[in-house]
Design a protein around this motif. Sequence first.
Motif, short mmCIF file in Angstrom:
data_model
loop_
_atom_site.label_atom_id
_atom_site.label_comp_id
_atom_site.label_asym_id
_atom_site.label_seq_id
_atom_site.Cartn_x
_atom_site.Cartn_y
_atom_site.Cartn_z
N GLU A 283 57.38 68.24 15.17
CA GLU A 283 56.61 66.99 15.18
C GLU A 283 56.57 66.26 13.84
O GLU A 283 56.73 65.03 13.80
CB GLU A 283 55.18 67.25 15.68
N PRO A 284 56.34 66.94 12.69
CA PRO A 284 56.32 66.20 11.42
C PRO A 284 57.62 65.44 11.15
O PRO A 284 57.59 64.29 10.68
CB PRO A 284 56.10 67.30 10.39
N LEU A 285 58.76 66.05 11.47
CA LEU A 285 60.04 65.36 11.26
C LEU A 285 60.25 64.25 12.28
O LEU A 285 60.84 63.21 11.97
CB LEU A 285 61.20 66.37 11.34
N VAL A 286 59.78 64.47 13.51
CA VAL A 286 59.91 63.43 14.54
C VAL A 286 59.07 62.21 14.15
O VAL A 286 59.49 61.06 14.39
CB VAL A 286 59.48 63.98 15.91
N LYS A 287 57.94 62.42 13.52
CA LYS A 287 57.12 61.29 13.06
C LYS A 287 57.89 60.46 12.03
O LYS A 287 57.84 59.23 12.05
CB LYS A 287 55.81 61.80 12.45
N VAL A 288 58.59 61.15 11.13
CA VAL A 288 59.40 60.43 10.13
C VAL A 288 60.55 59.71 10.82
O VAL A 288 60.90 58.58 10.47
CB VAL A 288 59.93 61.39 9.05
N LEU A 289 61.14 60.36 11.84
CA LEU A 289 62.23 59.72 12.60
C LEU A 289 61.73 58.45 13.28
O LEU A 289 62.44 57.44 13.32
CB LEU A 289 62.78 60.71 13.62
N ARG A 290 60.53 58.49 13.83
CA ARG A 290 59.95 57.28 14.45
C ARG A 290 59.81 56.17 13.41
O ARG A 290 60.06 55.00 13.69
CB ARG A 290 58.57 57.59 15.04
N LEU A 291 59.39 56.54 12.21
CA LEU A 291 59.19 55.56 11.14
C LEU A 291 60.49 54.87 10.77
O LEU A 291 60.56 53.64 10.69
CB LEU A 291 58.59 56.25 9.92
N VAL A 292 61.55 55.66 10.56
CA VAL A 292 62.81 55.08 10.07
C VAL A 292 63.65 54.50 11.18
O VAL A 292 64.51 53.65 10.93
CB VAL A 292 63.63 56.13 9.29
N ASP A 293 63.43 54.94 12.42
CA ASP A 293 64.27 54.49 13.54
C ASP A 293 63.69 53.28 14.25
O ASP A 293 64.34 52.69 15.10
CB ASP A 293 64.44 55.64 14.55
N GLY A 294 62.45 52.93 13.91
CA GLY A 294 61.76 51.90 14.68
C GLY A 294 62.17 50.48 14.39
O GLY A 294 62.09 49.61 15.24
N ASP A 295 62.60 50.18 13.15
CA ASP A 295 62.96 48.81 12.78
C ASP A 295 61.80 47.86 12.97
O ASP A 295 61.97 46.66 13.14
CB ASP A 295 64.18 48.35 13.60
N VAL A 296 60.57 48.41 12.99
CA VAL A 296 59.37 47.58 13.16
C VAL A 296 58.78 47.23 11.80
O VAL A 296 58.25 46.16 11.59
CB VAL A 296 58.32 48.31 14.03
N ARG A 297 58.90 48.15 10.85
CA ARG A 297 58.40 47.92 9.49
C ARG A 297 59.42 48.45 8.50
O ARG A 297 60.25 49.30 8.83
CB ARG A 297 57.05 48.62 9.28
N THR A 298 59.38 47.94 7.27
CA THR A 298 60.29 48.43 6.25
C THR A 298 59.89 49.86 5.88
O THR A 298 58.73 50.14 5.64
CB THR A 298 60.23 47.53 5.01
N SER A 299 60.87 50.75 5.82
CA SER A 299 60.56 52.18 5.70
C SER A 299 60.95 52.80 4.37
O SER A 299 60.58 53.94 4.11
CB SER A 299 61.27 52.95 6.83
N MET A 300 61.69 52.09 3.52
CA MET A 300 62.17 52.70 2.29
C MET A 300 61.03 53.24 1.42
O MET A 300 61.13 54.33 0.85
CB MET A 300 63.00 51.68 1.49
N GLY A 301 59.94 52.51 1.33
CA GLY A 301 58.83 52.93 0.48
C GLY A 301 58.05 54.12 0.99
O GLY A 301 57.25 54.71 0.25
N PHE A 302 58.26 54.50 2.24
CA PHE A 302 57.49 55.60 2.84
C PHE A 302 58.34 56.84 3.14
O PHE A 302 57.79 57.91 3.39
CB PHE A 302 56.83 55.13 4.13
N LEU A 303 59.65 56.72 3.12
CA LEU A 303 60.51 57.80 3.58
C LEU A 303 60.32 59.09 2.78
O LEU A 303 60.03 60.15 3.34
CB LEU A 303 61.98 57.36 3.52
N TYR A 304 60.49 59.03 1.47
CA TYR A 304 60.43 60.24 0.65
C TYR A 304 59.04 60.88 0.71
O TYR A 304 58.91 62.11 0.86
CB TYR A 304 60.81 59.92 -0.80
N GLY A 305 58.01 60.07 0.63
CA GLY A 305 56.65 60.60 0.68
C GLY A 305 56.33 61.26 2.01
O GLY A 305 55.67 62.31 2.06
N GLU A 306 56.81 60.68 3.11
CA GLU A 306 56.54 61.26 4.43
C GLU A 306 57.36 62.52 4.66
O GLU A 306 56.91 63.42 5.38
CB GLU A 306 56.82 60.22 5.51
N LEU A 307 58.55 62.62 4.05
CA LEU A 307 59.32 63.86 4.16
C LEU A 307 58.63 65.00 3.43
O LEU A 307 58.60 66.14 3.90
CB LEU A 307 60.74 63.65 3.61
#
Length: 761
Positions: free
Chosen positions: A455-479
Motif C-alpha cells: 500500500e505505501p508504494l501504491v500510494k506513491v504510484l497513485r501520486l505520480v501516475d495520476g497527472d492530476v497534480r505536479t509530483s516532482m516535489g513530493f516523490l522523494y519525500g513520499e518514497l
Amino acid sequence: MSTEQGVSAPDATGTEATNLLKRNSDDVGWEYGVLVDASNRDKVKCKLCDKEMRGGIHRLKEHLAHEGKNVKKCTARTPQAMEAKEKCKKALADAKRKREEKTVRELEIREEVHVSRVGTDSDEVTCVGSSEPHKLGPIDKWTCAIDPKATKSDSLKQQQLNKELWKERTNEVHKYIARWAYTHGIAFNACDNDEFKQMCEAIGQFGPGLVPPTQDALRGKLLEEEYERTKSLLQECEAEKMKNGCSIMTDAWSDRKRRSIMNLCTNCADGTSFISSKEMSHVSHTSEVIFDLVDKAIEEIGPDNVVQVVTDNASNNMRAKRLLEEKRPHIFWTSCAAHTINLMLQGIGNMTRFKKVVDQAKAFTIFVYGHTRTLECLRYFTEEKEVVRPGVTRFASNFLTLSSMQEKDQLRKMVVHSRWNSLKDVKSKKGKETTATKFSPSFWKDVKLTLTVFEPLVKVLRLVDGDVRTSMGFLYGELLKAKRQIKEAFGNVEARFKDVTAVIDKKMNGRLDSPLHLTAYLLNPHYSYSDPSIFDQPKISEGFIACVEKFYYHDEDMQHKAANIELKKFQNREGPFSKKLARTFENFDYNPASWWRLYGYETPALQKMATRILSLTSSSSGCERNWSGFERIHTKRNRLTTTRLNKLVYIQFNSRLLSKRQKTKSNKITDVLLSSDTTEAQGFLQEGGDDCALVDFRNGEEDEMEGTGIPWSVIGEAVGADEQLQLRRSVRVRELYEGEEFEYEEEEYDDEDVYYSEEEI
C-alpha cells in the motif's frame, strides 16, 4: 459446507428474502429503509417508525429529514432517528447541488453551439433550459388552457399532454441514434461526452434536412479545422510552458511485426498534451534516433522552456541522455517514476511470501470466473460487484484485487453457504482447493501483510501516475515515508524488512534520487520545514549544488546567489518565509510552486529555480495513455497517412486532456490506478504459469465469522483447509524490463499486443 464438518450453514431462505428487500445501492437512505415488496421498487418502509410510503428512496429521505411537502415526518425520536435526519438532510442537499451543477453545465455546453438560422422565426425556438413546455409547432404560441377559469394546477395539468407528446417524439429520435450506435459499434459511454451533446444541439438548431458530412470532408477540411481549434484551446498550456517550463516525454508502441510509432508529449503544471508522433518501423530505436526526435521537440518548444526529459529506463534512452547532456547541458533527463515504482512492486512481488499469496488469490478467481455457476454464485453474494479489479499495470491489478477480496467478507460467507456447496464444480479438486483458500487463516493473514507492504508504494504510484497534480516535489519525500511505513508493518525488525527495503533502494539508486529529485525534496517546505535536518544531510546538499550548477549552467552569478545567499534565507525562514500565511505548506494538498511564487520574491534566483522544478512531473505515464487512441483510429478499415493519424490522435488525446481538467475542477476524478481494460488483470482470469504454495506468516488478531462468534481458524481447521492447498500453476504476465538489459530491438511481444493497419501509413 455441511453441518457434519462442525459449522451449520446459514438459513438460505432468510438470507435470500433479506437480499430481495435491499437495493444494490450505497444510498444512505437504505440504512433506514427497506422495500415493502421486492417486485415494487417504488414502495418503501421506514425502519424507524414503520411508515410505508410510495416514491422510492428519495421520498424516504424526505420523510427522515423532515423535508418536503408531500410526505409525513418520521415520528421516531431516538438518537438513531436524529442521526438519520442529519444524514438524509445532507444527502438531499448534496443531490440538489449536483442536479443544479449538472443543469448549469448542460446549459453551458449547449450555449456554446451557434448555428445560423435562415428563413425561420426565432420566436418559435424554445430557449435551452426553459421551464416552459417544448413547442411542437408555431400554432402553440397562440394556445392556452381550454377553460379560462381553470386554476393554476388545472392549467399545468393541461400542459401535460404537450409534454407527453414531446416525450414520444424524443423517444423516436433516440431510436435512430441508438440504431446508429448499435450497428457501428459505438461505445455506450460516447453519449456522455460533451461533444455528443453539442452535436445533438447543433442538429436540432439546424432543423430538418441536414446533409451529413462526407468521408472526404471528415478526413480533409473538417479535420484541419478541428485540429486548429484544438491547438487554440491549448494556448493556456503553451503560456504555462513559457512561464514555468515543461517536461518532454517519449514512448514507443510496437506490434509483433516490428512496426512501431514513437510518441512525443509535453507536460506542464496544466497537464499533459500530445505534440506529435513518428512512424519508426523502418529504423531501430537507437539512442541517436531517440536523441534526434527529442532534440527537435526541444527546438520546437524552445530550449529555455524545457526543464527536463522523462523516459523509461531502457538502455537506449540512457545513452540518448548522454548525447543530450553534451548538446544541452542545462536540461535534465530523468527516469519515469511510475515505471521505477512498478519495478519495485515487481521485485517485492517476486519474493516467495508475497508471490504465493498473489498466486493463491489468482487460483481462486480463475476457478470462480472460469465456471458459469460459480460466477453467478459469486455475483449473488457480492451483489453484482466484481472481485477482480483491473488496474493500469499488472501490479496495480494485484493490489486492487487483493484489496477487493479483503473488503468482501461475503466471499467467506459464500463458501460456507449451501448454495455454494451444492454446485457440481465445487466438488472437483480445484473447487475444494478454492474453498479451502477462503477458509485458511494463514491465507488471510498473508493477504493482510501483502496489502500492508504494497500500500505505501501504491500510494506513491497513485501520486505520480495520476497527472492530476505536479509530483516532482513530493516523490522523494513520499518514497522515504513509504519505506518507514513498510518497516513499521514488519514491527521495525530489520531481519524481516531488509529484503523489501533493499529492493526499493536498488530501484531508487540512480533513478529517483538524482540531483533534480533531491533538490525538489529540499525546496518543498512541506518536508524541509518539518524536518530542518534535511538541510544538513550531505547527500541532499551535494544533489542541490549539482542541480544549481546544471540549472544555471554558465551563469556563476546566479549559482552563487541561489546556493550561497538565498538558500540560507529559505532555511532560516527569513522575510516572507516567516509569515503566518506561509504555513500553508503544512497541508499536503498545497501547491509548492504557487507557494514559492507568493513568498519567494526576496530570493529571485532560488524562486525561479523552485517554481520551475516544483512544477514538473516525475513520470511519463501521461505519454503512454494515448496508445488506445492509435488502436481505435488506425485500424484495417482506415487508410490513413501518418499526418492524418497524428492530427486525429492530437485532437483526441488533447480533447481528453481538456475534459480531464474540467473533471479535476469538479472533483470527479476517481482512482487513477483503476482501468476498464482487463489486459493487466488476465492473471486473475486465465490459467497459466508459476508454481506457488501457501506461506504461513501470521500476525495480528484472530477474526471471527460474523454472527457466529466462531474464529475463522476453527472453521478452516474443521475442513482441513491447509491440507487442501497443494502446489498449482498460475498465470504469468510479461515481466517489466530492467533498464540495463533492455533494448527496443530485442523486446518480446505477447498475444496482448495490438496491430495497426497494414495499409498505407
